[in-house]
Design a protein around this motif. Structure first.
Motif, PDB file in Angstrom:
ATOM      1  N   GLY A   1      -7.302  11.004   9.190  1.00 38.58           N
ATOM      2  CA  GLY A   1      -6.562  10.843  10.427  1.00 38.58           C
ATOM      3  C   GLY A   1      -5.156  10.344  10.171  1.00 38.58           C
ATOM      4  O   GLY A   1      -4.824   9.863   9.092  1.00 38.58           O
ATOM      5  N   GLY A   2      -4.323  10.459  11.191  1.00 44.48           N
ATOM      6  CA  GLY A   2      -2.969   9.932  11.094  1.00 44.48           C
ATOM      7  C   GLY A   2      -1.977  10.955  10.578  1.00 44.48           C
ATOM      8  O   GLY A   2      -2.278  12.140  10.430  1.00 44.48           O
ATOM      9  N   THR A   3      -0.776  10.481  10.297  1.00 44.93           N
ATOM     10  CA  THR A   3       0.314  11.315   9.806  1.00 44.93           C
ATOM     11  C   THR A   3       1.012  10.579   8.670  1.00 44.93           C
ATOM     12  O   THR A   3       0.788   9.386   8.453  1.00 44.93           O
TER      13      THR A   3
ATOM     14  N   GLY B   1      -8.381  11.839  16.641  1.00 47.97           N
ATOM     15  CA  GLY B   1      -7.863  11.340  17.903  1.00 47.97           C
ATOM     16  C   GLY B   1      -6.555  10.580  17.773  1.00 47.97           C
ATOM     17  O   GLY B   1      -6.120  10.229  16.673  1.00 47.97           O
ATOM     18  N   VAL B   2      -5.924  10.328  18.914  1.00 53.72           N
ATOM     19  CA  VAL B   2      -4.713   9.520  18.981  1.00 53.72           C
ATOM     20  C   VAL B   2      -4.955   8.408  19.997  1.00 53.72           C
ATOM     21  O   VAL B   2      -5.863   8.493  20.828  1.00 53.72           O
ATOM     22  N   THR B   3      -4.159   7.371  19.935  1.00 56.48           N
ATOM     23  CA  THR B   3      -4.320   6.271  20.876  1.00 56.48           C
ATOM     24  C   THR B   3      -3.826   6.700  22.256  1.00 56.48           C
ATOM     25  O   THR B   3      -3.004   7.624  22.371  1.00 56.48           O
ATOM     26  N   PRO B   4      -4.313   6.037  23.328  1.00 54.81           N
ATOM     27  CA  PRO B   4      -3.815   6.382  24.677  1.00 54.81           C
ATOM     28  C   PRO B   4      -2.298   6.245  24.778  1.00 54.81           C
ATOM     29  O   PRO B   4      -1.650   7.061  25.449  1.00 54.81           O
ATOM     30  N   ALA B   5      -1.736   5.226  24.114  1.00 59.15           N
ATOM     31  CA  ALA B   5      -0.285   5.039  24.172  1.00 59.15           C
ATOM     32  C   ALA B   5       0.441   6.202  23.504  1.00 59.15           C
ATOM     33  O   ALA B   5       1.451   6.699  24.017  1.00 59.15           O
ATOM     34  N   GLU B   6      -0.078   6.649  22.354  1.00 54.78           N
ATOM     35  CA  GLU B   6       0.549   7.777  21.665  1.00 54.78           C
ATOM     36  C   GLU B   6       0.445   9.048  22.494  1.00 54.78           C
ATOM     37  O   GLU B   6       1.407   9.813  22.605  1.00 54.78           O
ATOM     38  N   GLU B   7      -0.729   9.270  23.087  1.00 56.02           N
ATOM     39  CA  GLU B   7      -0.922  10.474  23.890  1.00 56.02           C
ATOM     40  C   GLU B   7       0.034  10.500  25.079  1.00 56.02           C
ATOM     41  O   GLU B   7       0.614  11.534  25.414  1.00 56.02           O
TER      42      GLU B   7
ATOM     43  N   ARG C   1      -1.067  13.482   4.519  1.00 52.75           N
ATOM     44  CA  ARG C   1      -1.888  13.086   5.676  1.00 52.75           C
ATOM     45  C   ARG C   1      -1.345  13.738   6.952  1.00 52.75           C
ATOM     46  O   ARG C   1      -0.185  13.548   7.322  1.00 52.75           O
ATOM     47  N   GLY C   2      -2.193  14.503   7.599  1.00 55.37           N
ATOM     48  CA  GLY C   2      -1.778  15.173   8.828  1.00 55.37           C
ATOM     49  C   GLY C   2      -1.466  16.632   8.652  1.00 55.37           C
ATOM     50  O   GLY C   2      -1.357  17.368   9.634  1.00 55.37           O
ATOM     51  N   ALA C   3      -1.280  17.084   7.391  1.00 58.16           N
ATOM     52  CA  ALA C   3      -0.964  18.493   7.149  1.00 58.16           C
ATOM     53  C   ALA C   3      -2.256  19.294   7.000  1.00 58.16           C
ATOM     54  O   ALA C   3      -3.301  18.762   6.648  1.00 58.16           O
ATOM     55  N   ASP C   4      -2.136  20.586   7.253  1.00 61.10           N
ATOM     56  CA  ASP C   4      -3.287  21.475   7.120  1.00 61.10           C
ATOM     57  C   ASP C   4      -2.965  22.534   6.074  1.00 61.10           C
ATOM     58  O   ASP C   4      -1.818  22.990   6.010  1.00 61.10           O
ATOM     59  N   PRO C   5      -3.914  22.900   5.212  1.00 57.51           N
ATOM     60  CA  PRO C   5      -5.348  22.597   5.200  1.00 57.51           C
ATOM     61  C   PRO C   5      -5.642  21.155   4.762  1.00 57.51           C
ATOM     62  O   PRO C   5      -4.865  20.548   4.038  1.00 57.51           O
TER      63      PRO C   5
ATOM     64  N   PRO D   1      -9.667  10.773  -2.349  1.00 51.65           N
ATOM     65  CA  PRO D   1      -9.860   9.685  -1.382  1.00 51.65           C
ATOM     66  C   PRO D   1      -8.597   8.844  -1.216  1.00 51.65           C
ATOM     67  O   PRO D   1      -7.880   8.567  -2.183  1.00 51.65           O
ATOM     68  N   VAL D   2      -8.328   8.446   0.026  1.00 57.21           N
ATOM     69  CA  VAL D   2      -7.213   7.550   0.332  1.00 57.21           C
ATOM     70  C   VAL D   2      -7.716   6.460   1.275  1.00 57.21           C
ATOM     71  O   VAL D   2      -8.643   6.685   2.053  1.00 57.21           O
ATOM     72  N   PRO D   3      -7.121   5.265   1.216  1.00 61.29           N
ATOM     73  CA  PRO D   3      -7.600   4.156   2.049  1.00 61.29           C
ATOM     74  C   PRO D   3      -7.131   4.267   3.492  1.00 61.29           C
ATOM     75  O   PRO D   3      -6.358   5.169   3.843  1.00 61.29           O
ATOM     76  N   ALA D   4      -7.608   3.351   4.317  1.00 63.10           N
ATOM     77  CA  ALA D   4      -7.144   3.274   5.703  1.00 63.10           C
ATOM     78  C   ALA D   4      -5.680   2.851   5.733  1.00 63.10           C
ATOM     79  O   ALA D   4      -5.177   2.210   4.807  1.00 63.10           O
ATOM     80  N   LEU D   5      -4.972   3.231   6.810  1.00 66.68           N
ATOM     81  CA  LEU D   5      -3.601   2.770   6.972  1.00 66.68           C
ATOM     82  C   LEU D   5      -3.595   1.270   7.223  1.00 66.68           C
ATOM     83  O   LEU D   5      -4.507   0.708   7.842  1.00 66.68           O
ATOM     84  N   ALA D   6      -2.552   0.605   6.737  1.00 67.41           N
ATOM     85  CA  ALA D   6      -2.469  -0.852   6.879  1.00 67.41           C
ATOM     86  C   ALA D   6      -2.493  -1.283   8.335  1.00 67.41           C
ATOM     87  O   ALA D   6      -3.005  -2.347   8.678  1.00 67.41           O
ATOM     88  N   SER D   7      -1.959  -0.429   9.227  1.00 63.26           N
ATOM     89  CA  SER D   7      -1.923  -0.758  10.647  1.00 63.26           C
ATOM     90  C   SER D   7      -3.282  -0.595  11.310  1.00 63.26           C
ATOM     91  O   SER D   7      -3.457  -1.011  12.459  1.00 63.26           O
ATOM     92  N   GLY D   8      -4.223   0.009  10.591  1.00 57.50           N
ATOM     93  CA  GLY D   8      -5.527   0.280  11.180  1.00 57.50           C
ATOM     94  C   GLY D   8      -5.539   1.523  12.047  1.00 57.50           C
ATOM     95  O   GLY D   8      -6.548   1.827  12.693  1.00 57.50           O
ATOM     96  N   ALA D   9      -4.414   2.263  12.062  1.00 56.72           N
ATOM     97  CA  ALA D   9      -4.318   3.458  12.908  1.00 56.72           C
ATOM     98  C   ALA D   9      -5.203   4.589  12.417  1.00 56.72           C
ATOM     99  O   ALA D   9      -5.529   5.489  13.170  1.00 56.72           O
ATOM    100  N   ALA D  10      -5.567   4.562  11.152  1.00 56.63           N
ATOM    101  CA  ALA D  10      -6.420   5.618  10.602  1.00 56.63           C
ATOM    102  C   ALA D  10      -7.365   5.020   9.568  1.00 56.63           C
ATOM    103  O   ALA D  10      -6.973   4.160   8.781  1.00 56.63           O
ATOM    104  N   LYS D  11      -8.621   5.465   9.578  1.00 52.95           N
ATOM    105  CA  LYS D  11      -9.635   4.967   8.661  1.00 52.95           C
ATOM    106  C   LYS D  11      -9.506   5.659   7.307  1.00 52.95           C
ATOM    107  O   LYS D  11      -8.752   6.609   7.156  1.00 52.95           O
TER     108      LYS D  11
END
Length: 375
Positions: free
Chosen positions: A136-138, A241-247, A126-130, A54-64
């Protein structure tokens, strides 16, 4: 020109590792860098045991809040090992930019460590697969809110592995980072003393702005395009998902440089006001020059012909450490600079799947040496 002390032959002799030599046909920094891409390694079936952390949300709120996927690889015992062999230590291994736990270089390093008697925890950032679907996020060069919980969980795994073989004390916890993965581990150790018991970094950026400028050189156009395609694809594939600005920035106006990508995505996601602030805050060089004493025993490997990461920072650090050494200070931090090797290449004579490339053997020798001195 190779700086005085390059190769650090005294240290290599102490570790029982020969000086690095290139092998045909992988001559020069670019071919050393591209070897695994041009001729992929025939790796065995991945038998790592999945571990979700488990990891926490990003400080910016960009990812939960979410989870990162890691894989536990136990030591490979010899056929004639009658008695159960306890792992020497647990090594957390981190991939670089655009990588994952499945990449050839990281798998090969893992196999070398397993063969040398170490247990390994391969982390997907964060962001890598598998594990892309778990968070979420990178990731970023400084991502302690993700990495420190991973190291805490790794300490628990090290204790469990020790109990399984009847050891009274938890296994030591070591770290090995490839490229940007080493930068992340350096930042974690600089921020939290005792995060690791020893560290090895190969081709790791110490100055992010200088590294970004190096990648933007005209000679590196193909490298940068390849990295950007991977980063953009990885970001847009986020199941959260990504934000509209990022997309809009990534699809309508695709970034043309790593710096532009970091300005559009990495810096804001990790709470930095600008890419300049991100590069300054996440570059470990200034703190290495002033606060290296907080590090565990650490070895930094850098090739002078690395086409991605300029060696200037490592040369500066080596010079600074030489001054401390001459004044009688104990060195927790050591550097090995090689004339050749490229970016995380180091393909030389004697390379095999079982013992890896030269840098893999150096990592095993470093950890064995540290373990001997600490026991």
């Amino acid at each position: 020109m190779i700086p005085l002390g390059a190769d650090n032959p005294q240290l290599l002799q102490q570790l029982g590792v020969e000086l690095f030599q290139q092998r045909l046909p992988w001559i020069g920094g670019d071919l050393q860098t591209l070897r695994d891409t041009l001729r992929p390694v025939g790796l065995p079936v991945d038998q790592g045991e999945p571990v979700r952390i488990p990891v926490p949300a990003l400080a910016s709120g960009a990812a939960k809040p979410g989870e990162l996927m890691a894989y536990l690889d136990r030591p490979r015992l010899s056929v004639d090992a009658a008695a159960a062999q306890a792992p020497k230590a647990l090594v957390v291994v981190l991939h670089g930019l655009g990588g994952s736990s499945r990449r050839e270089g990281l798998r090969r390093l893992t196999l070398s460590l397993q063969g040398a008697g170490f247990a390994v925890l391969r982390l997907n950032l964060r962001g890598a697969d598998p594990g892309r679907h778990l968070a979420g996020g990178t990731y970023a060069a400084a991502c302690n809110s993700d990495l420190l919980p991973v190291l805490k969980r790794a300490r628990q795994i090290a204790a469990t592995l020790a109990l399984e073989v009847g050891l009274p004390q938890p296994l030591p916890l070591l770290g090995a980072g490839i490229s940007l993965g080493g930068t992340m581990l350096l930042n974690a150790c600089l921020d939290q003393s005792g995060a690791l018991d020893a560290l090895f970094c190969a081709s790791s950026p110490l100055d992010l702005a200088a590294c970004s400028a190096s990648i933007e050189r005209p000679r590196n156009r193909i490298y940068q395009r390849w990295l950007l395609q991977r980063l953009v694809r990885q970001t847009l594939a986020d199941p959260f998902g990504v934000t509209p600005a990022e997309e809009q920035q990534l699809q309508d106006h695709p970034p043309r440089s790593i710096r532009a990508f970091d300005a559009a995505v990495t810096a804001p996601r990790w709470g930095f006001a600008s890419v300049v602030e991100y590069y300054e805050s996440a570059s470990p060089l200034p703190r290495l020059l002033s606060s290296w004493q907080v590090l565990p025993p650490t070895l930094l490997l850098q090739a002078l012909d690395d086409p991605w990461v300029p060696a200037t920072s490592a040369v500066q650090l080596q010079s600074s450490m030489a001054e401390h050494h001459s004044s009688g200070s104990d060195q927790h931090l050591k550097t090995v600079l090689t004339a050749r090797g490229g970016h995380n290449g180091f393909h030389g004579p004697g390379d095999t799947l079982s013992n890896g490339c030269w840098s893999d053997r150096l990592a095993c020798a470093w950890f064995n040496n540290v373990r001997t001195r600490q026991s």
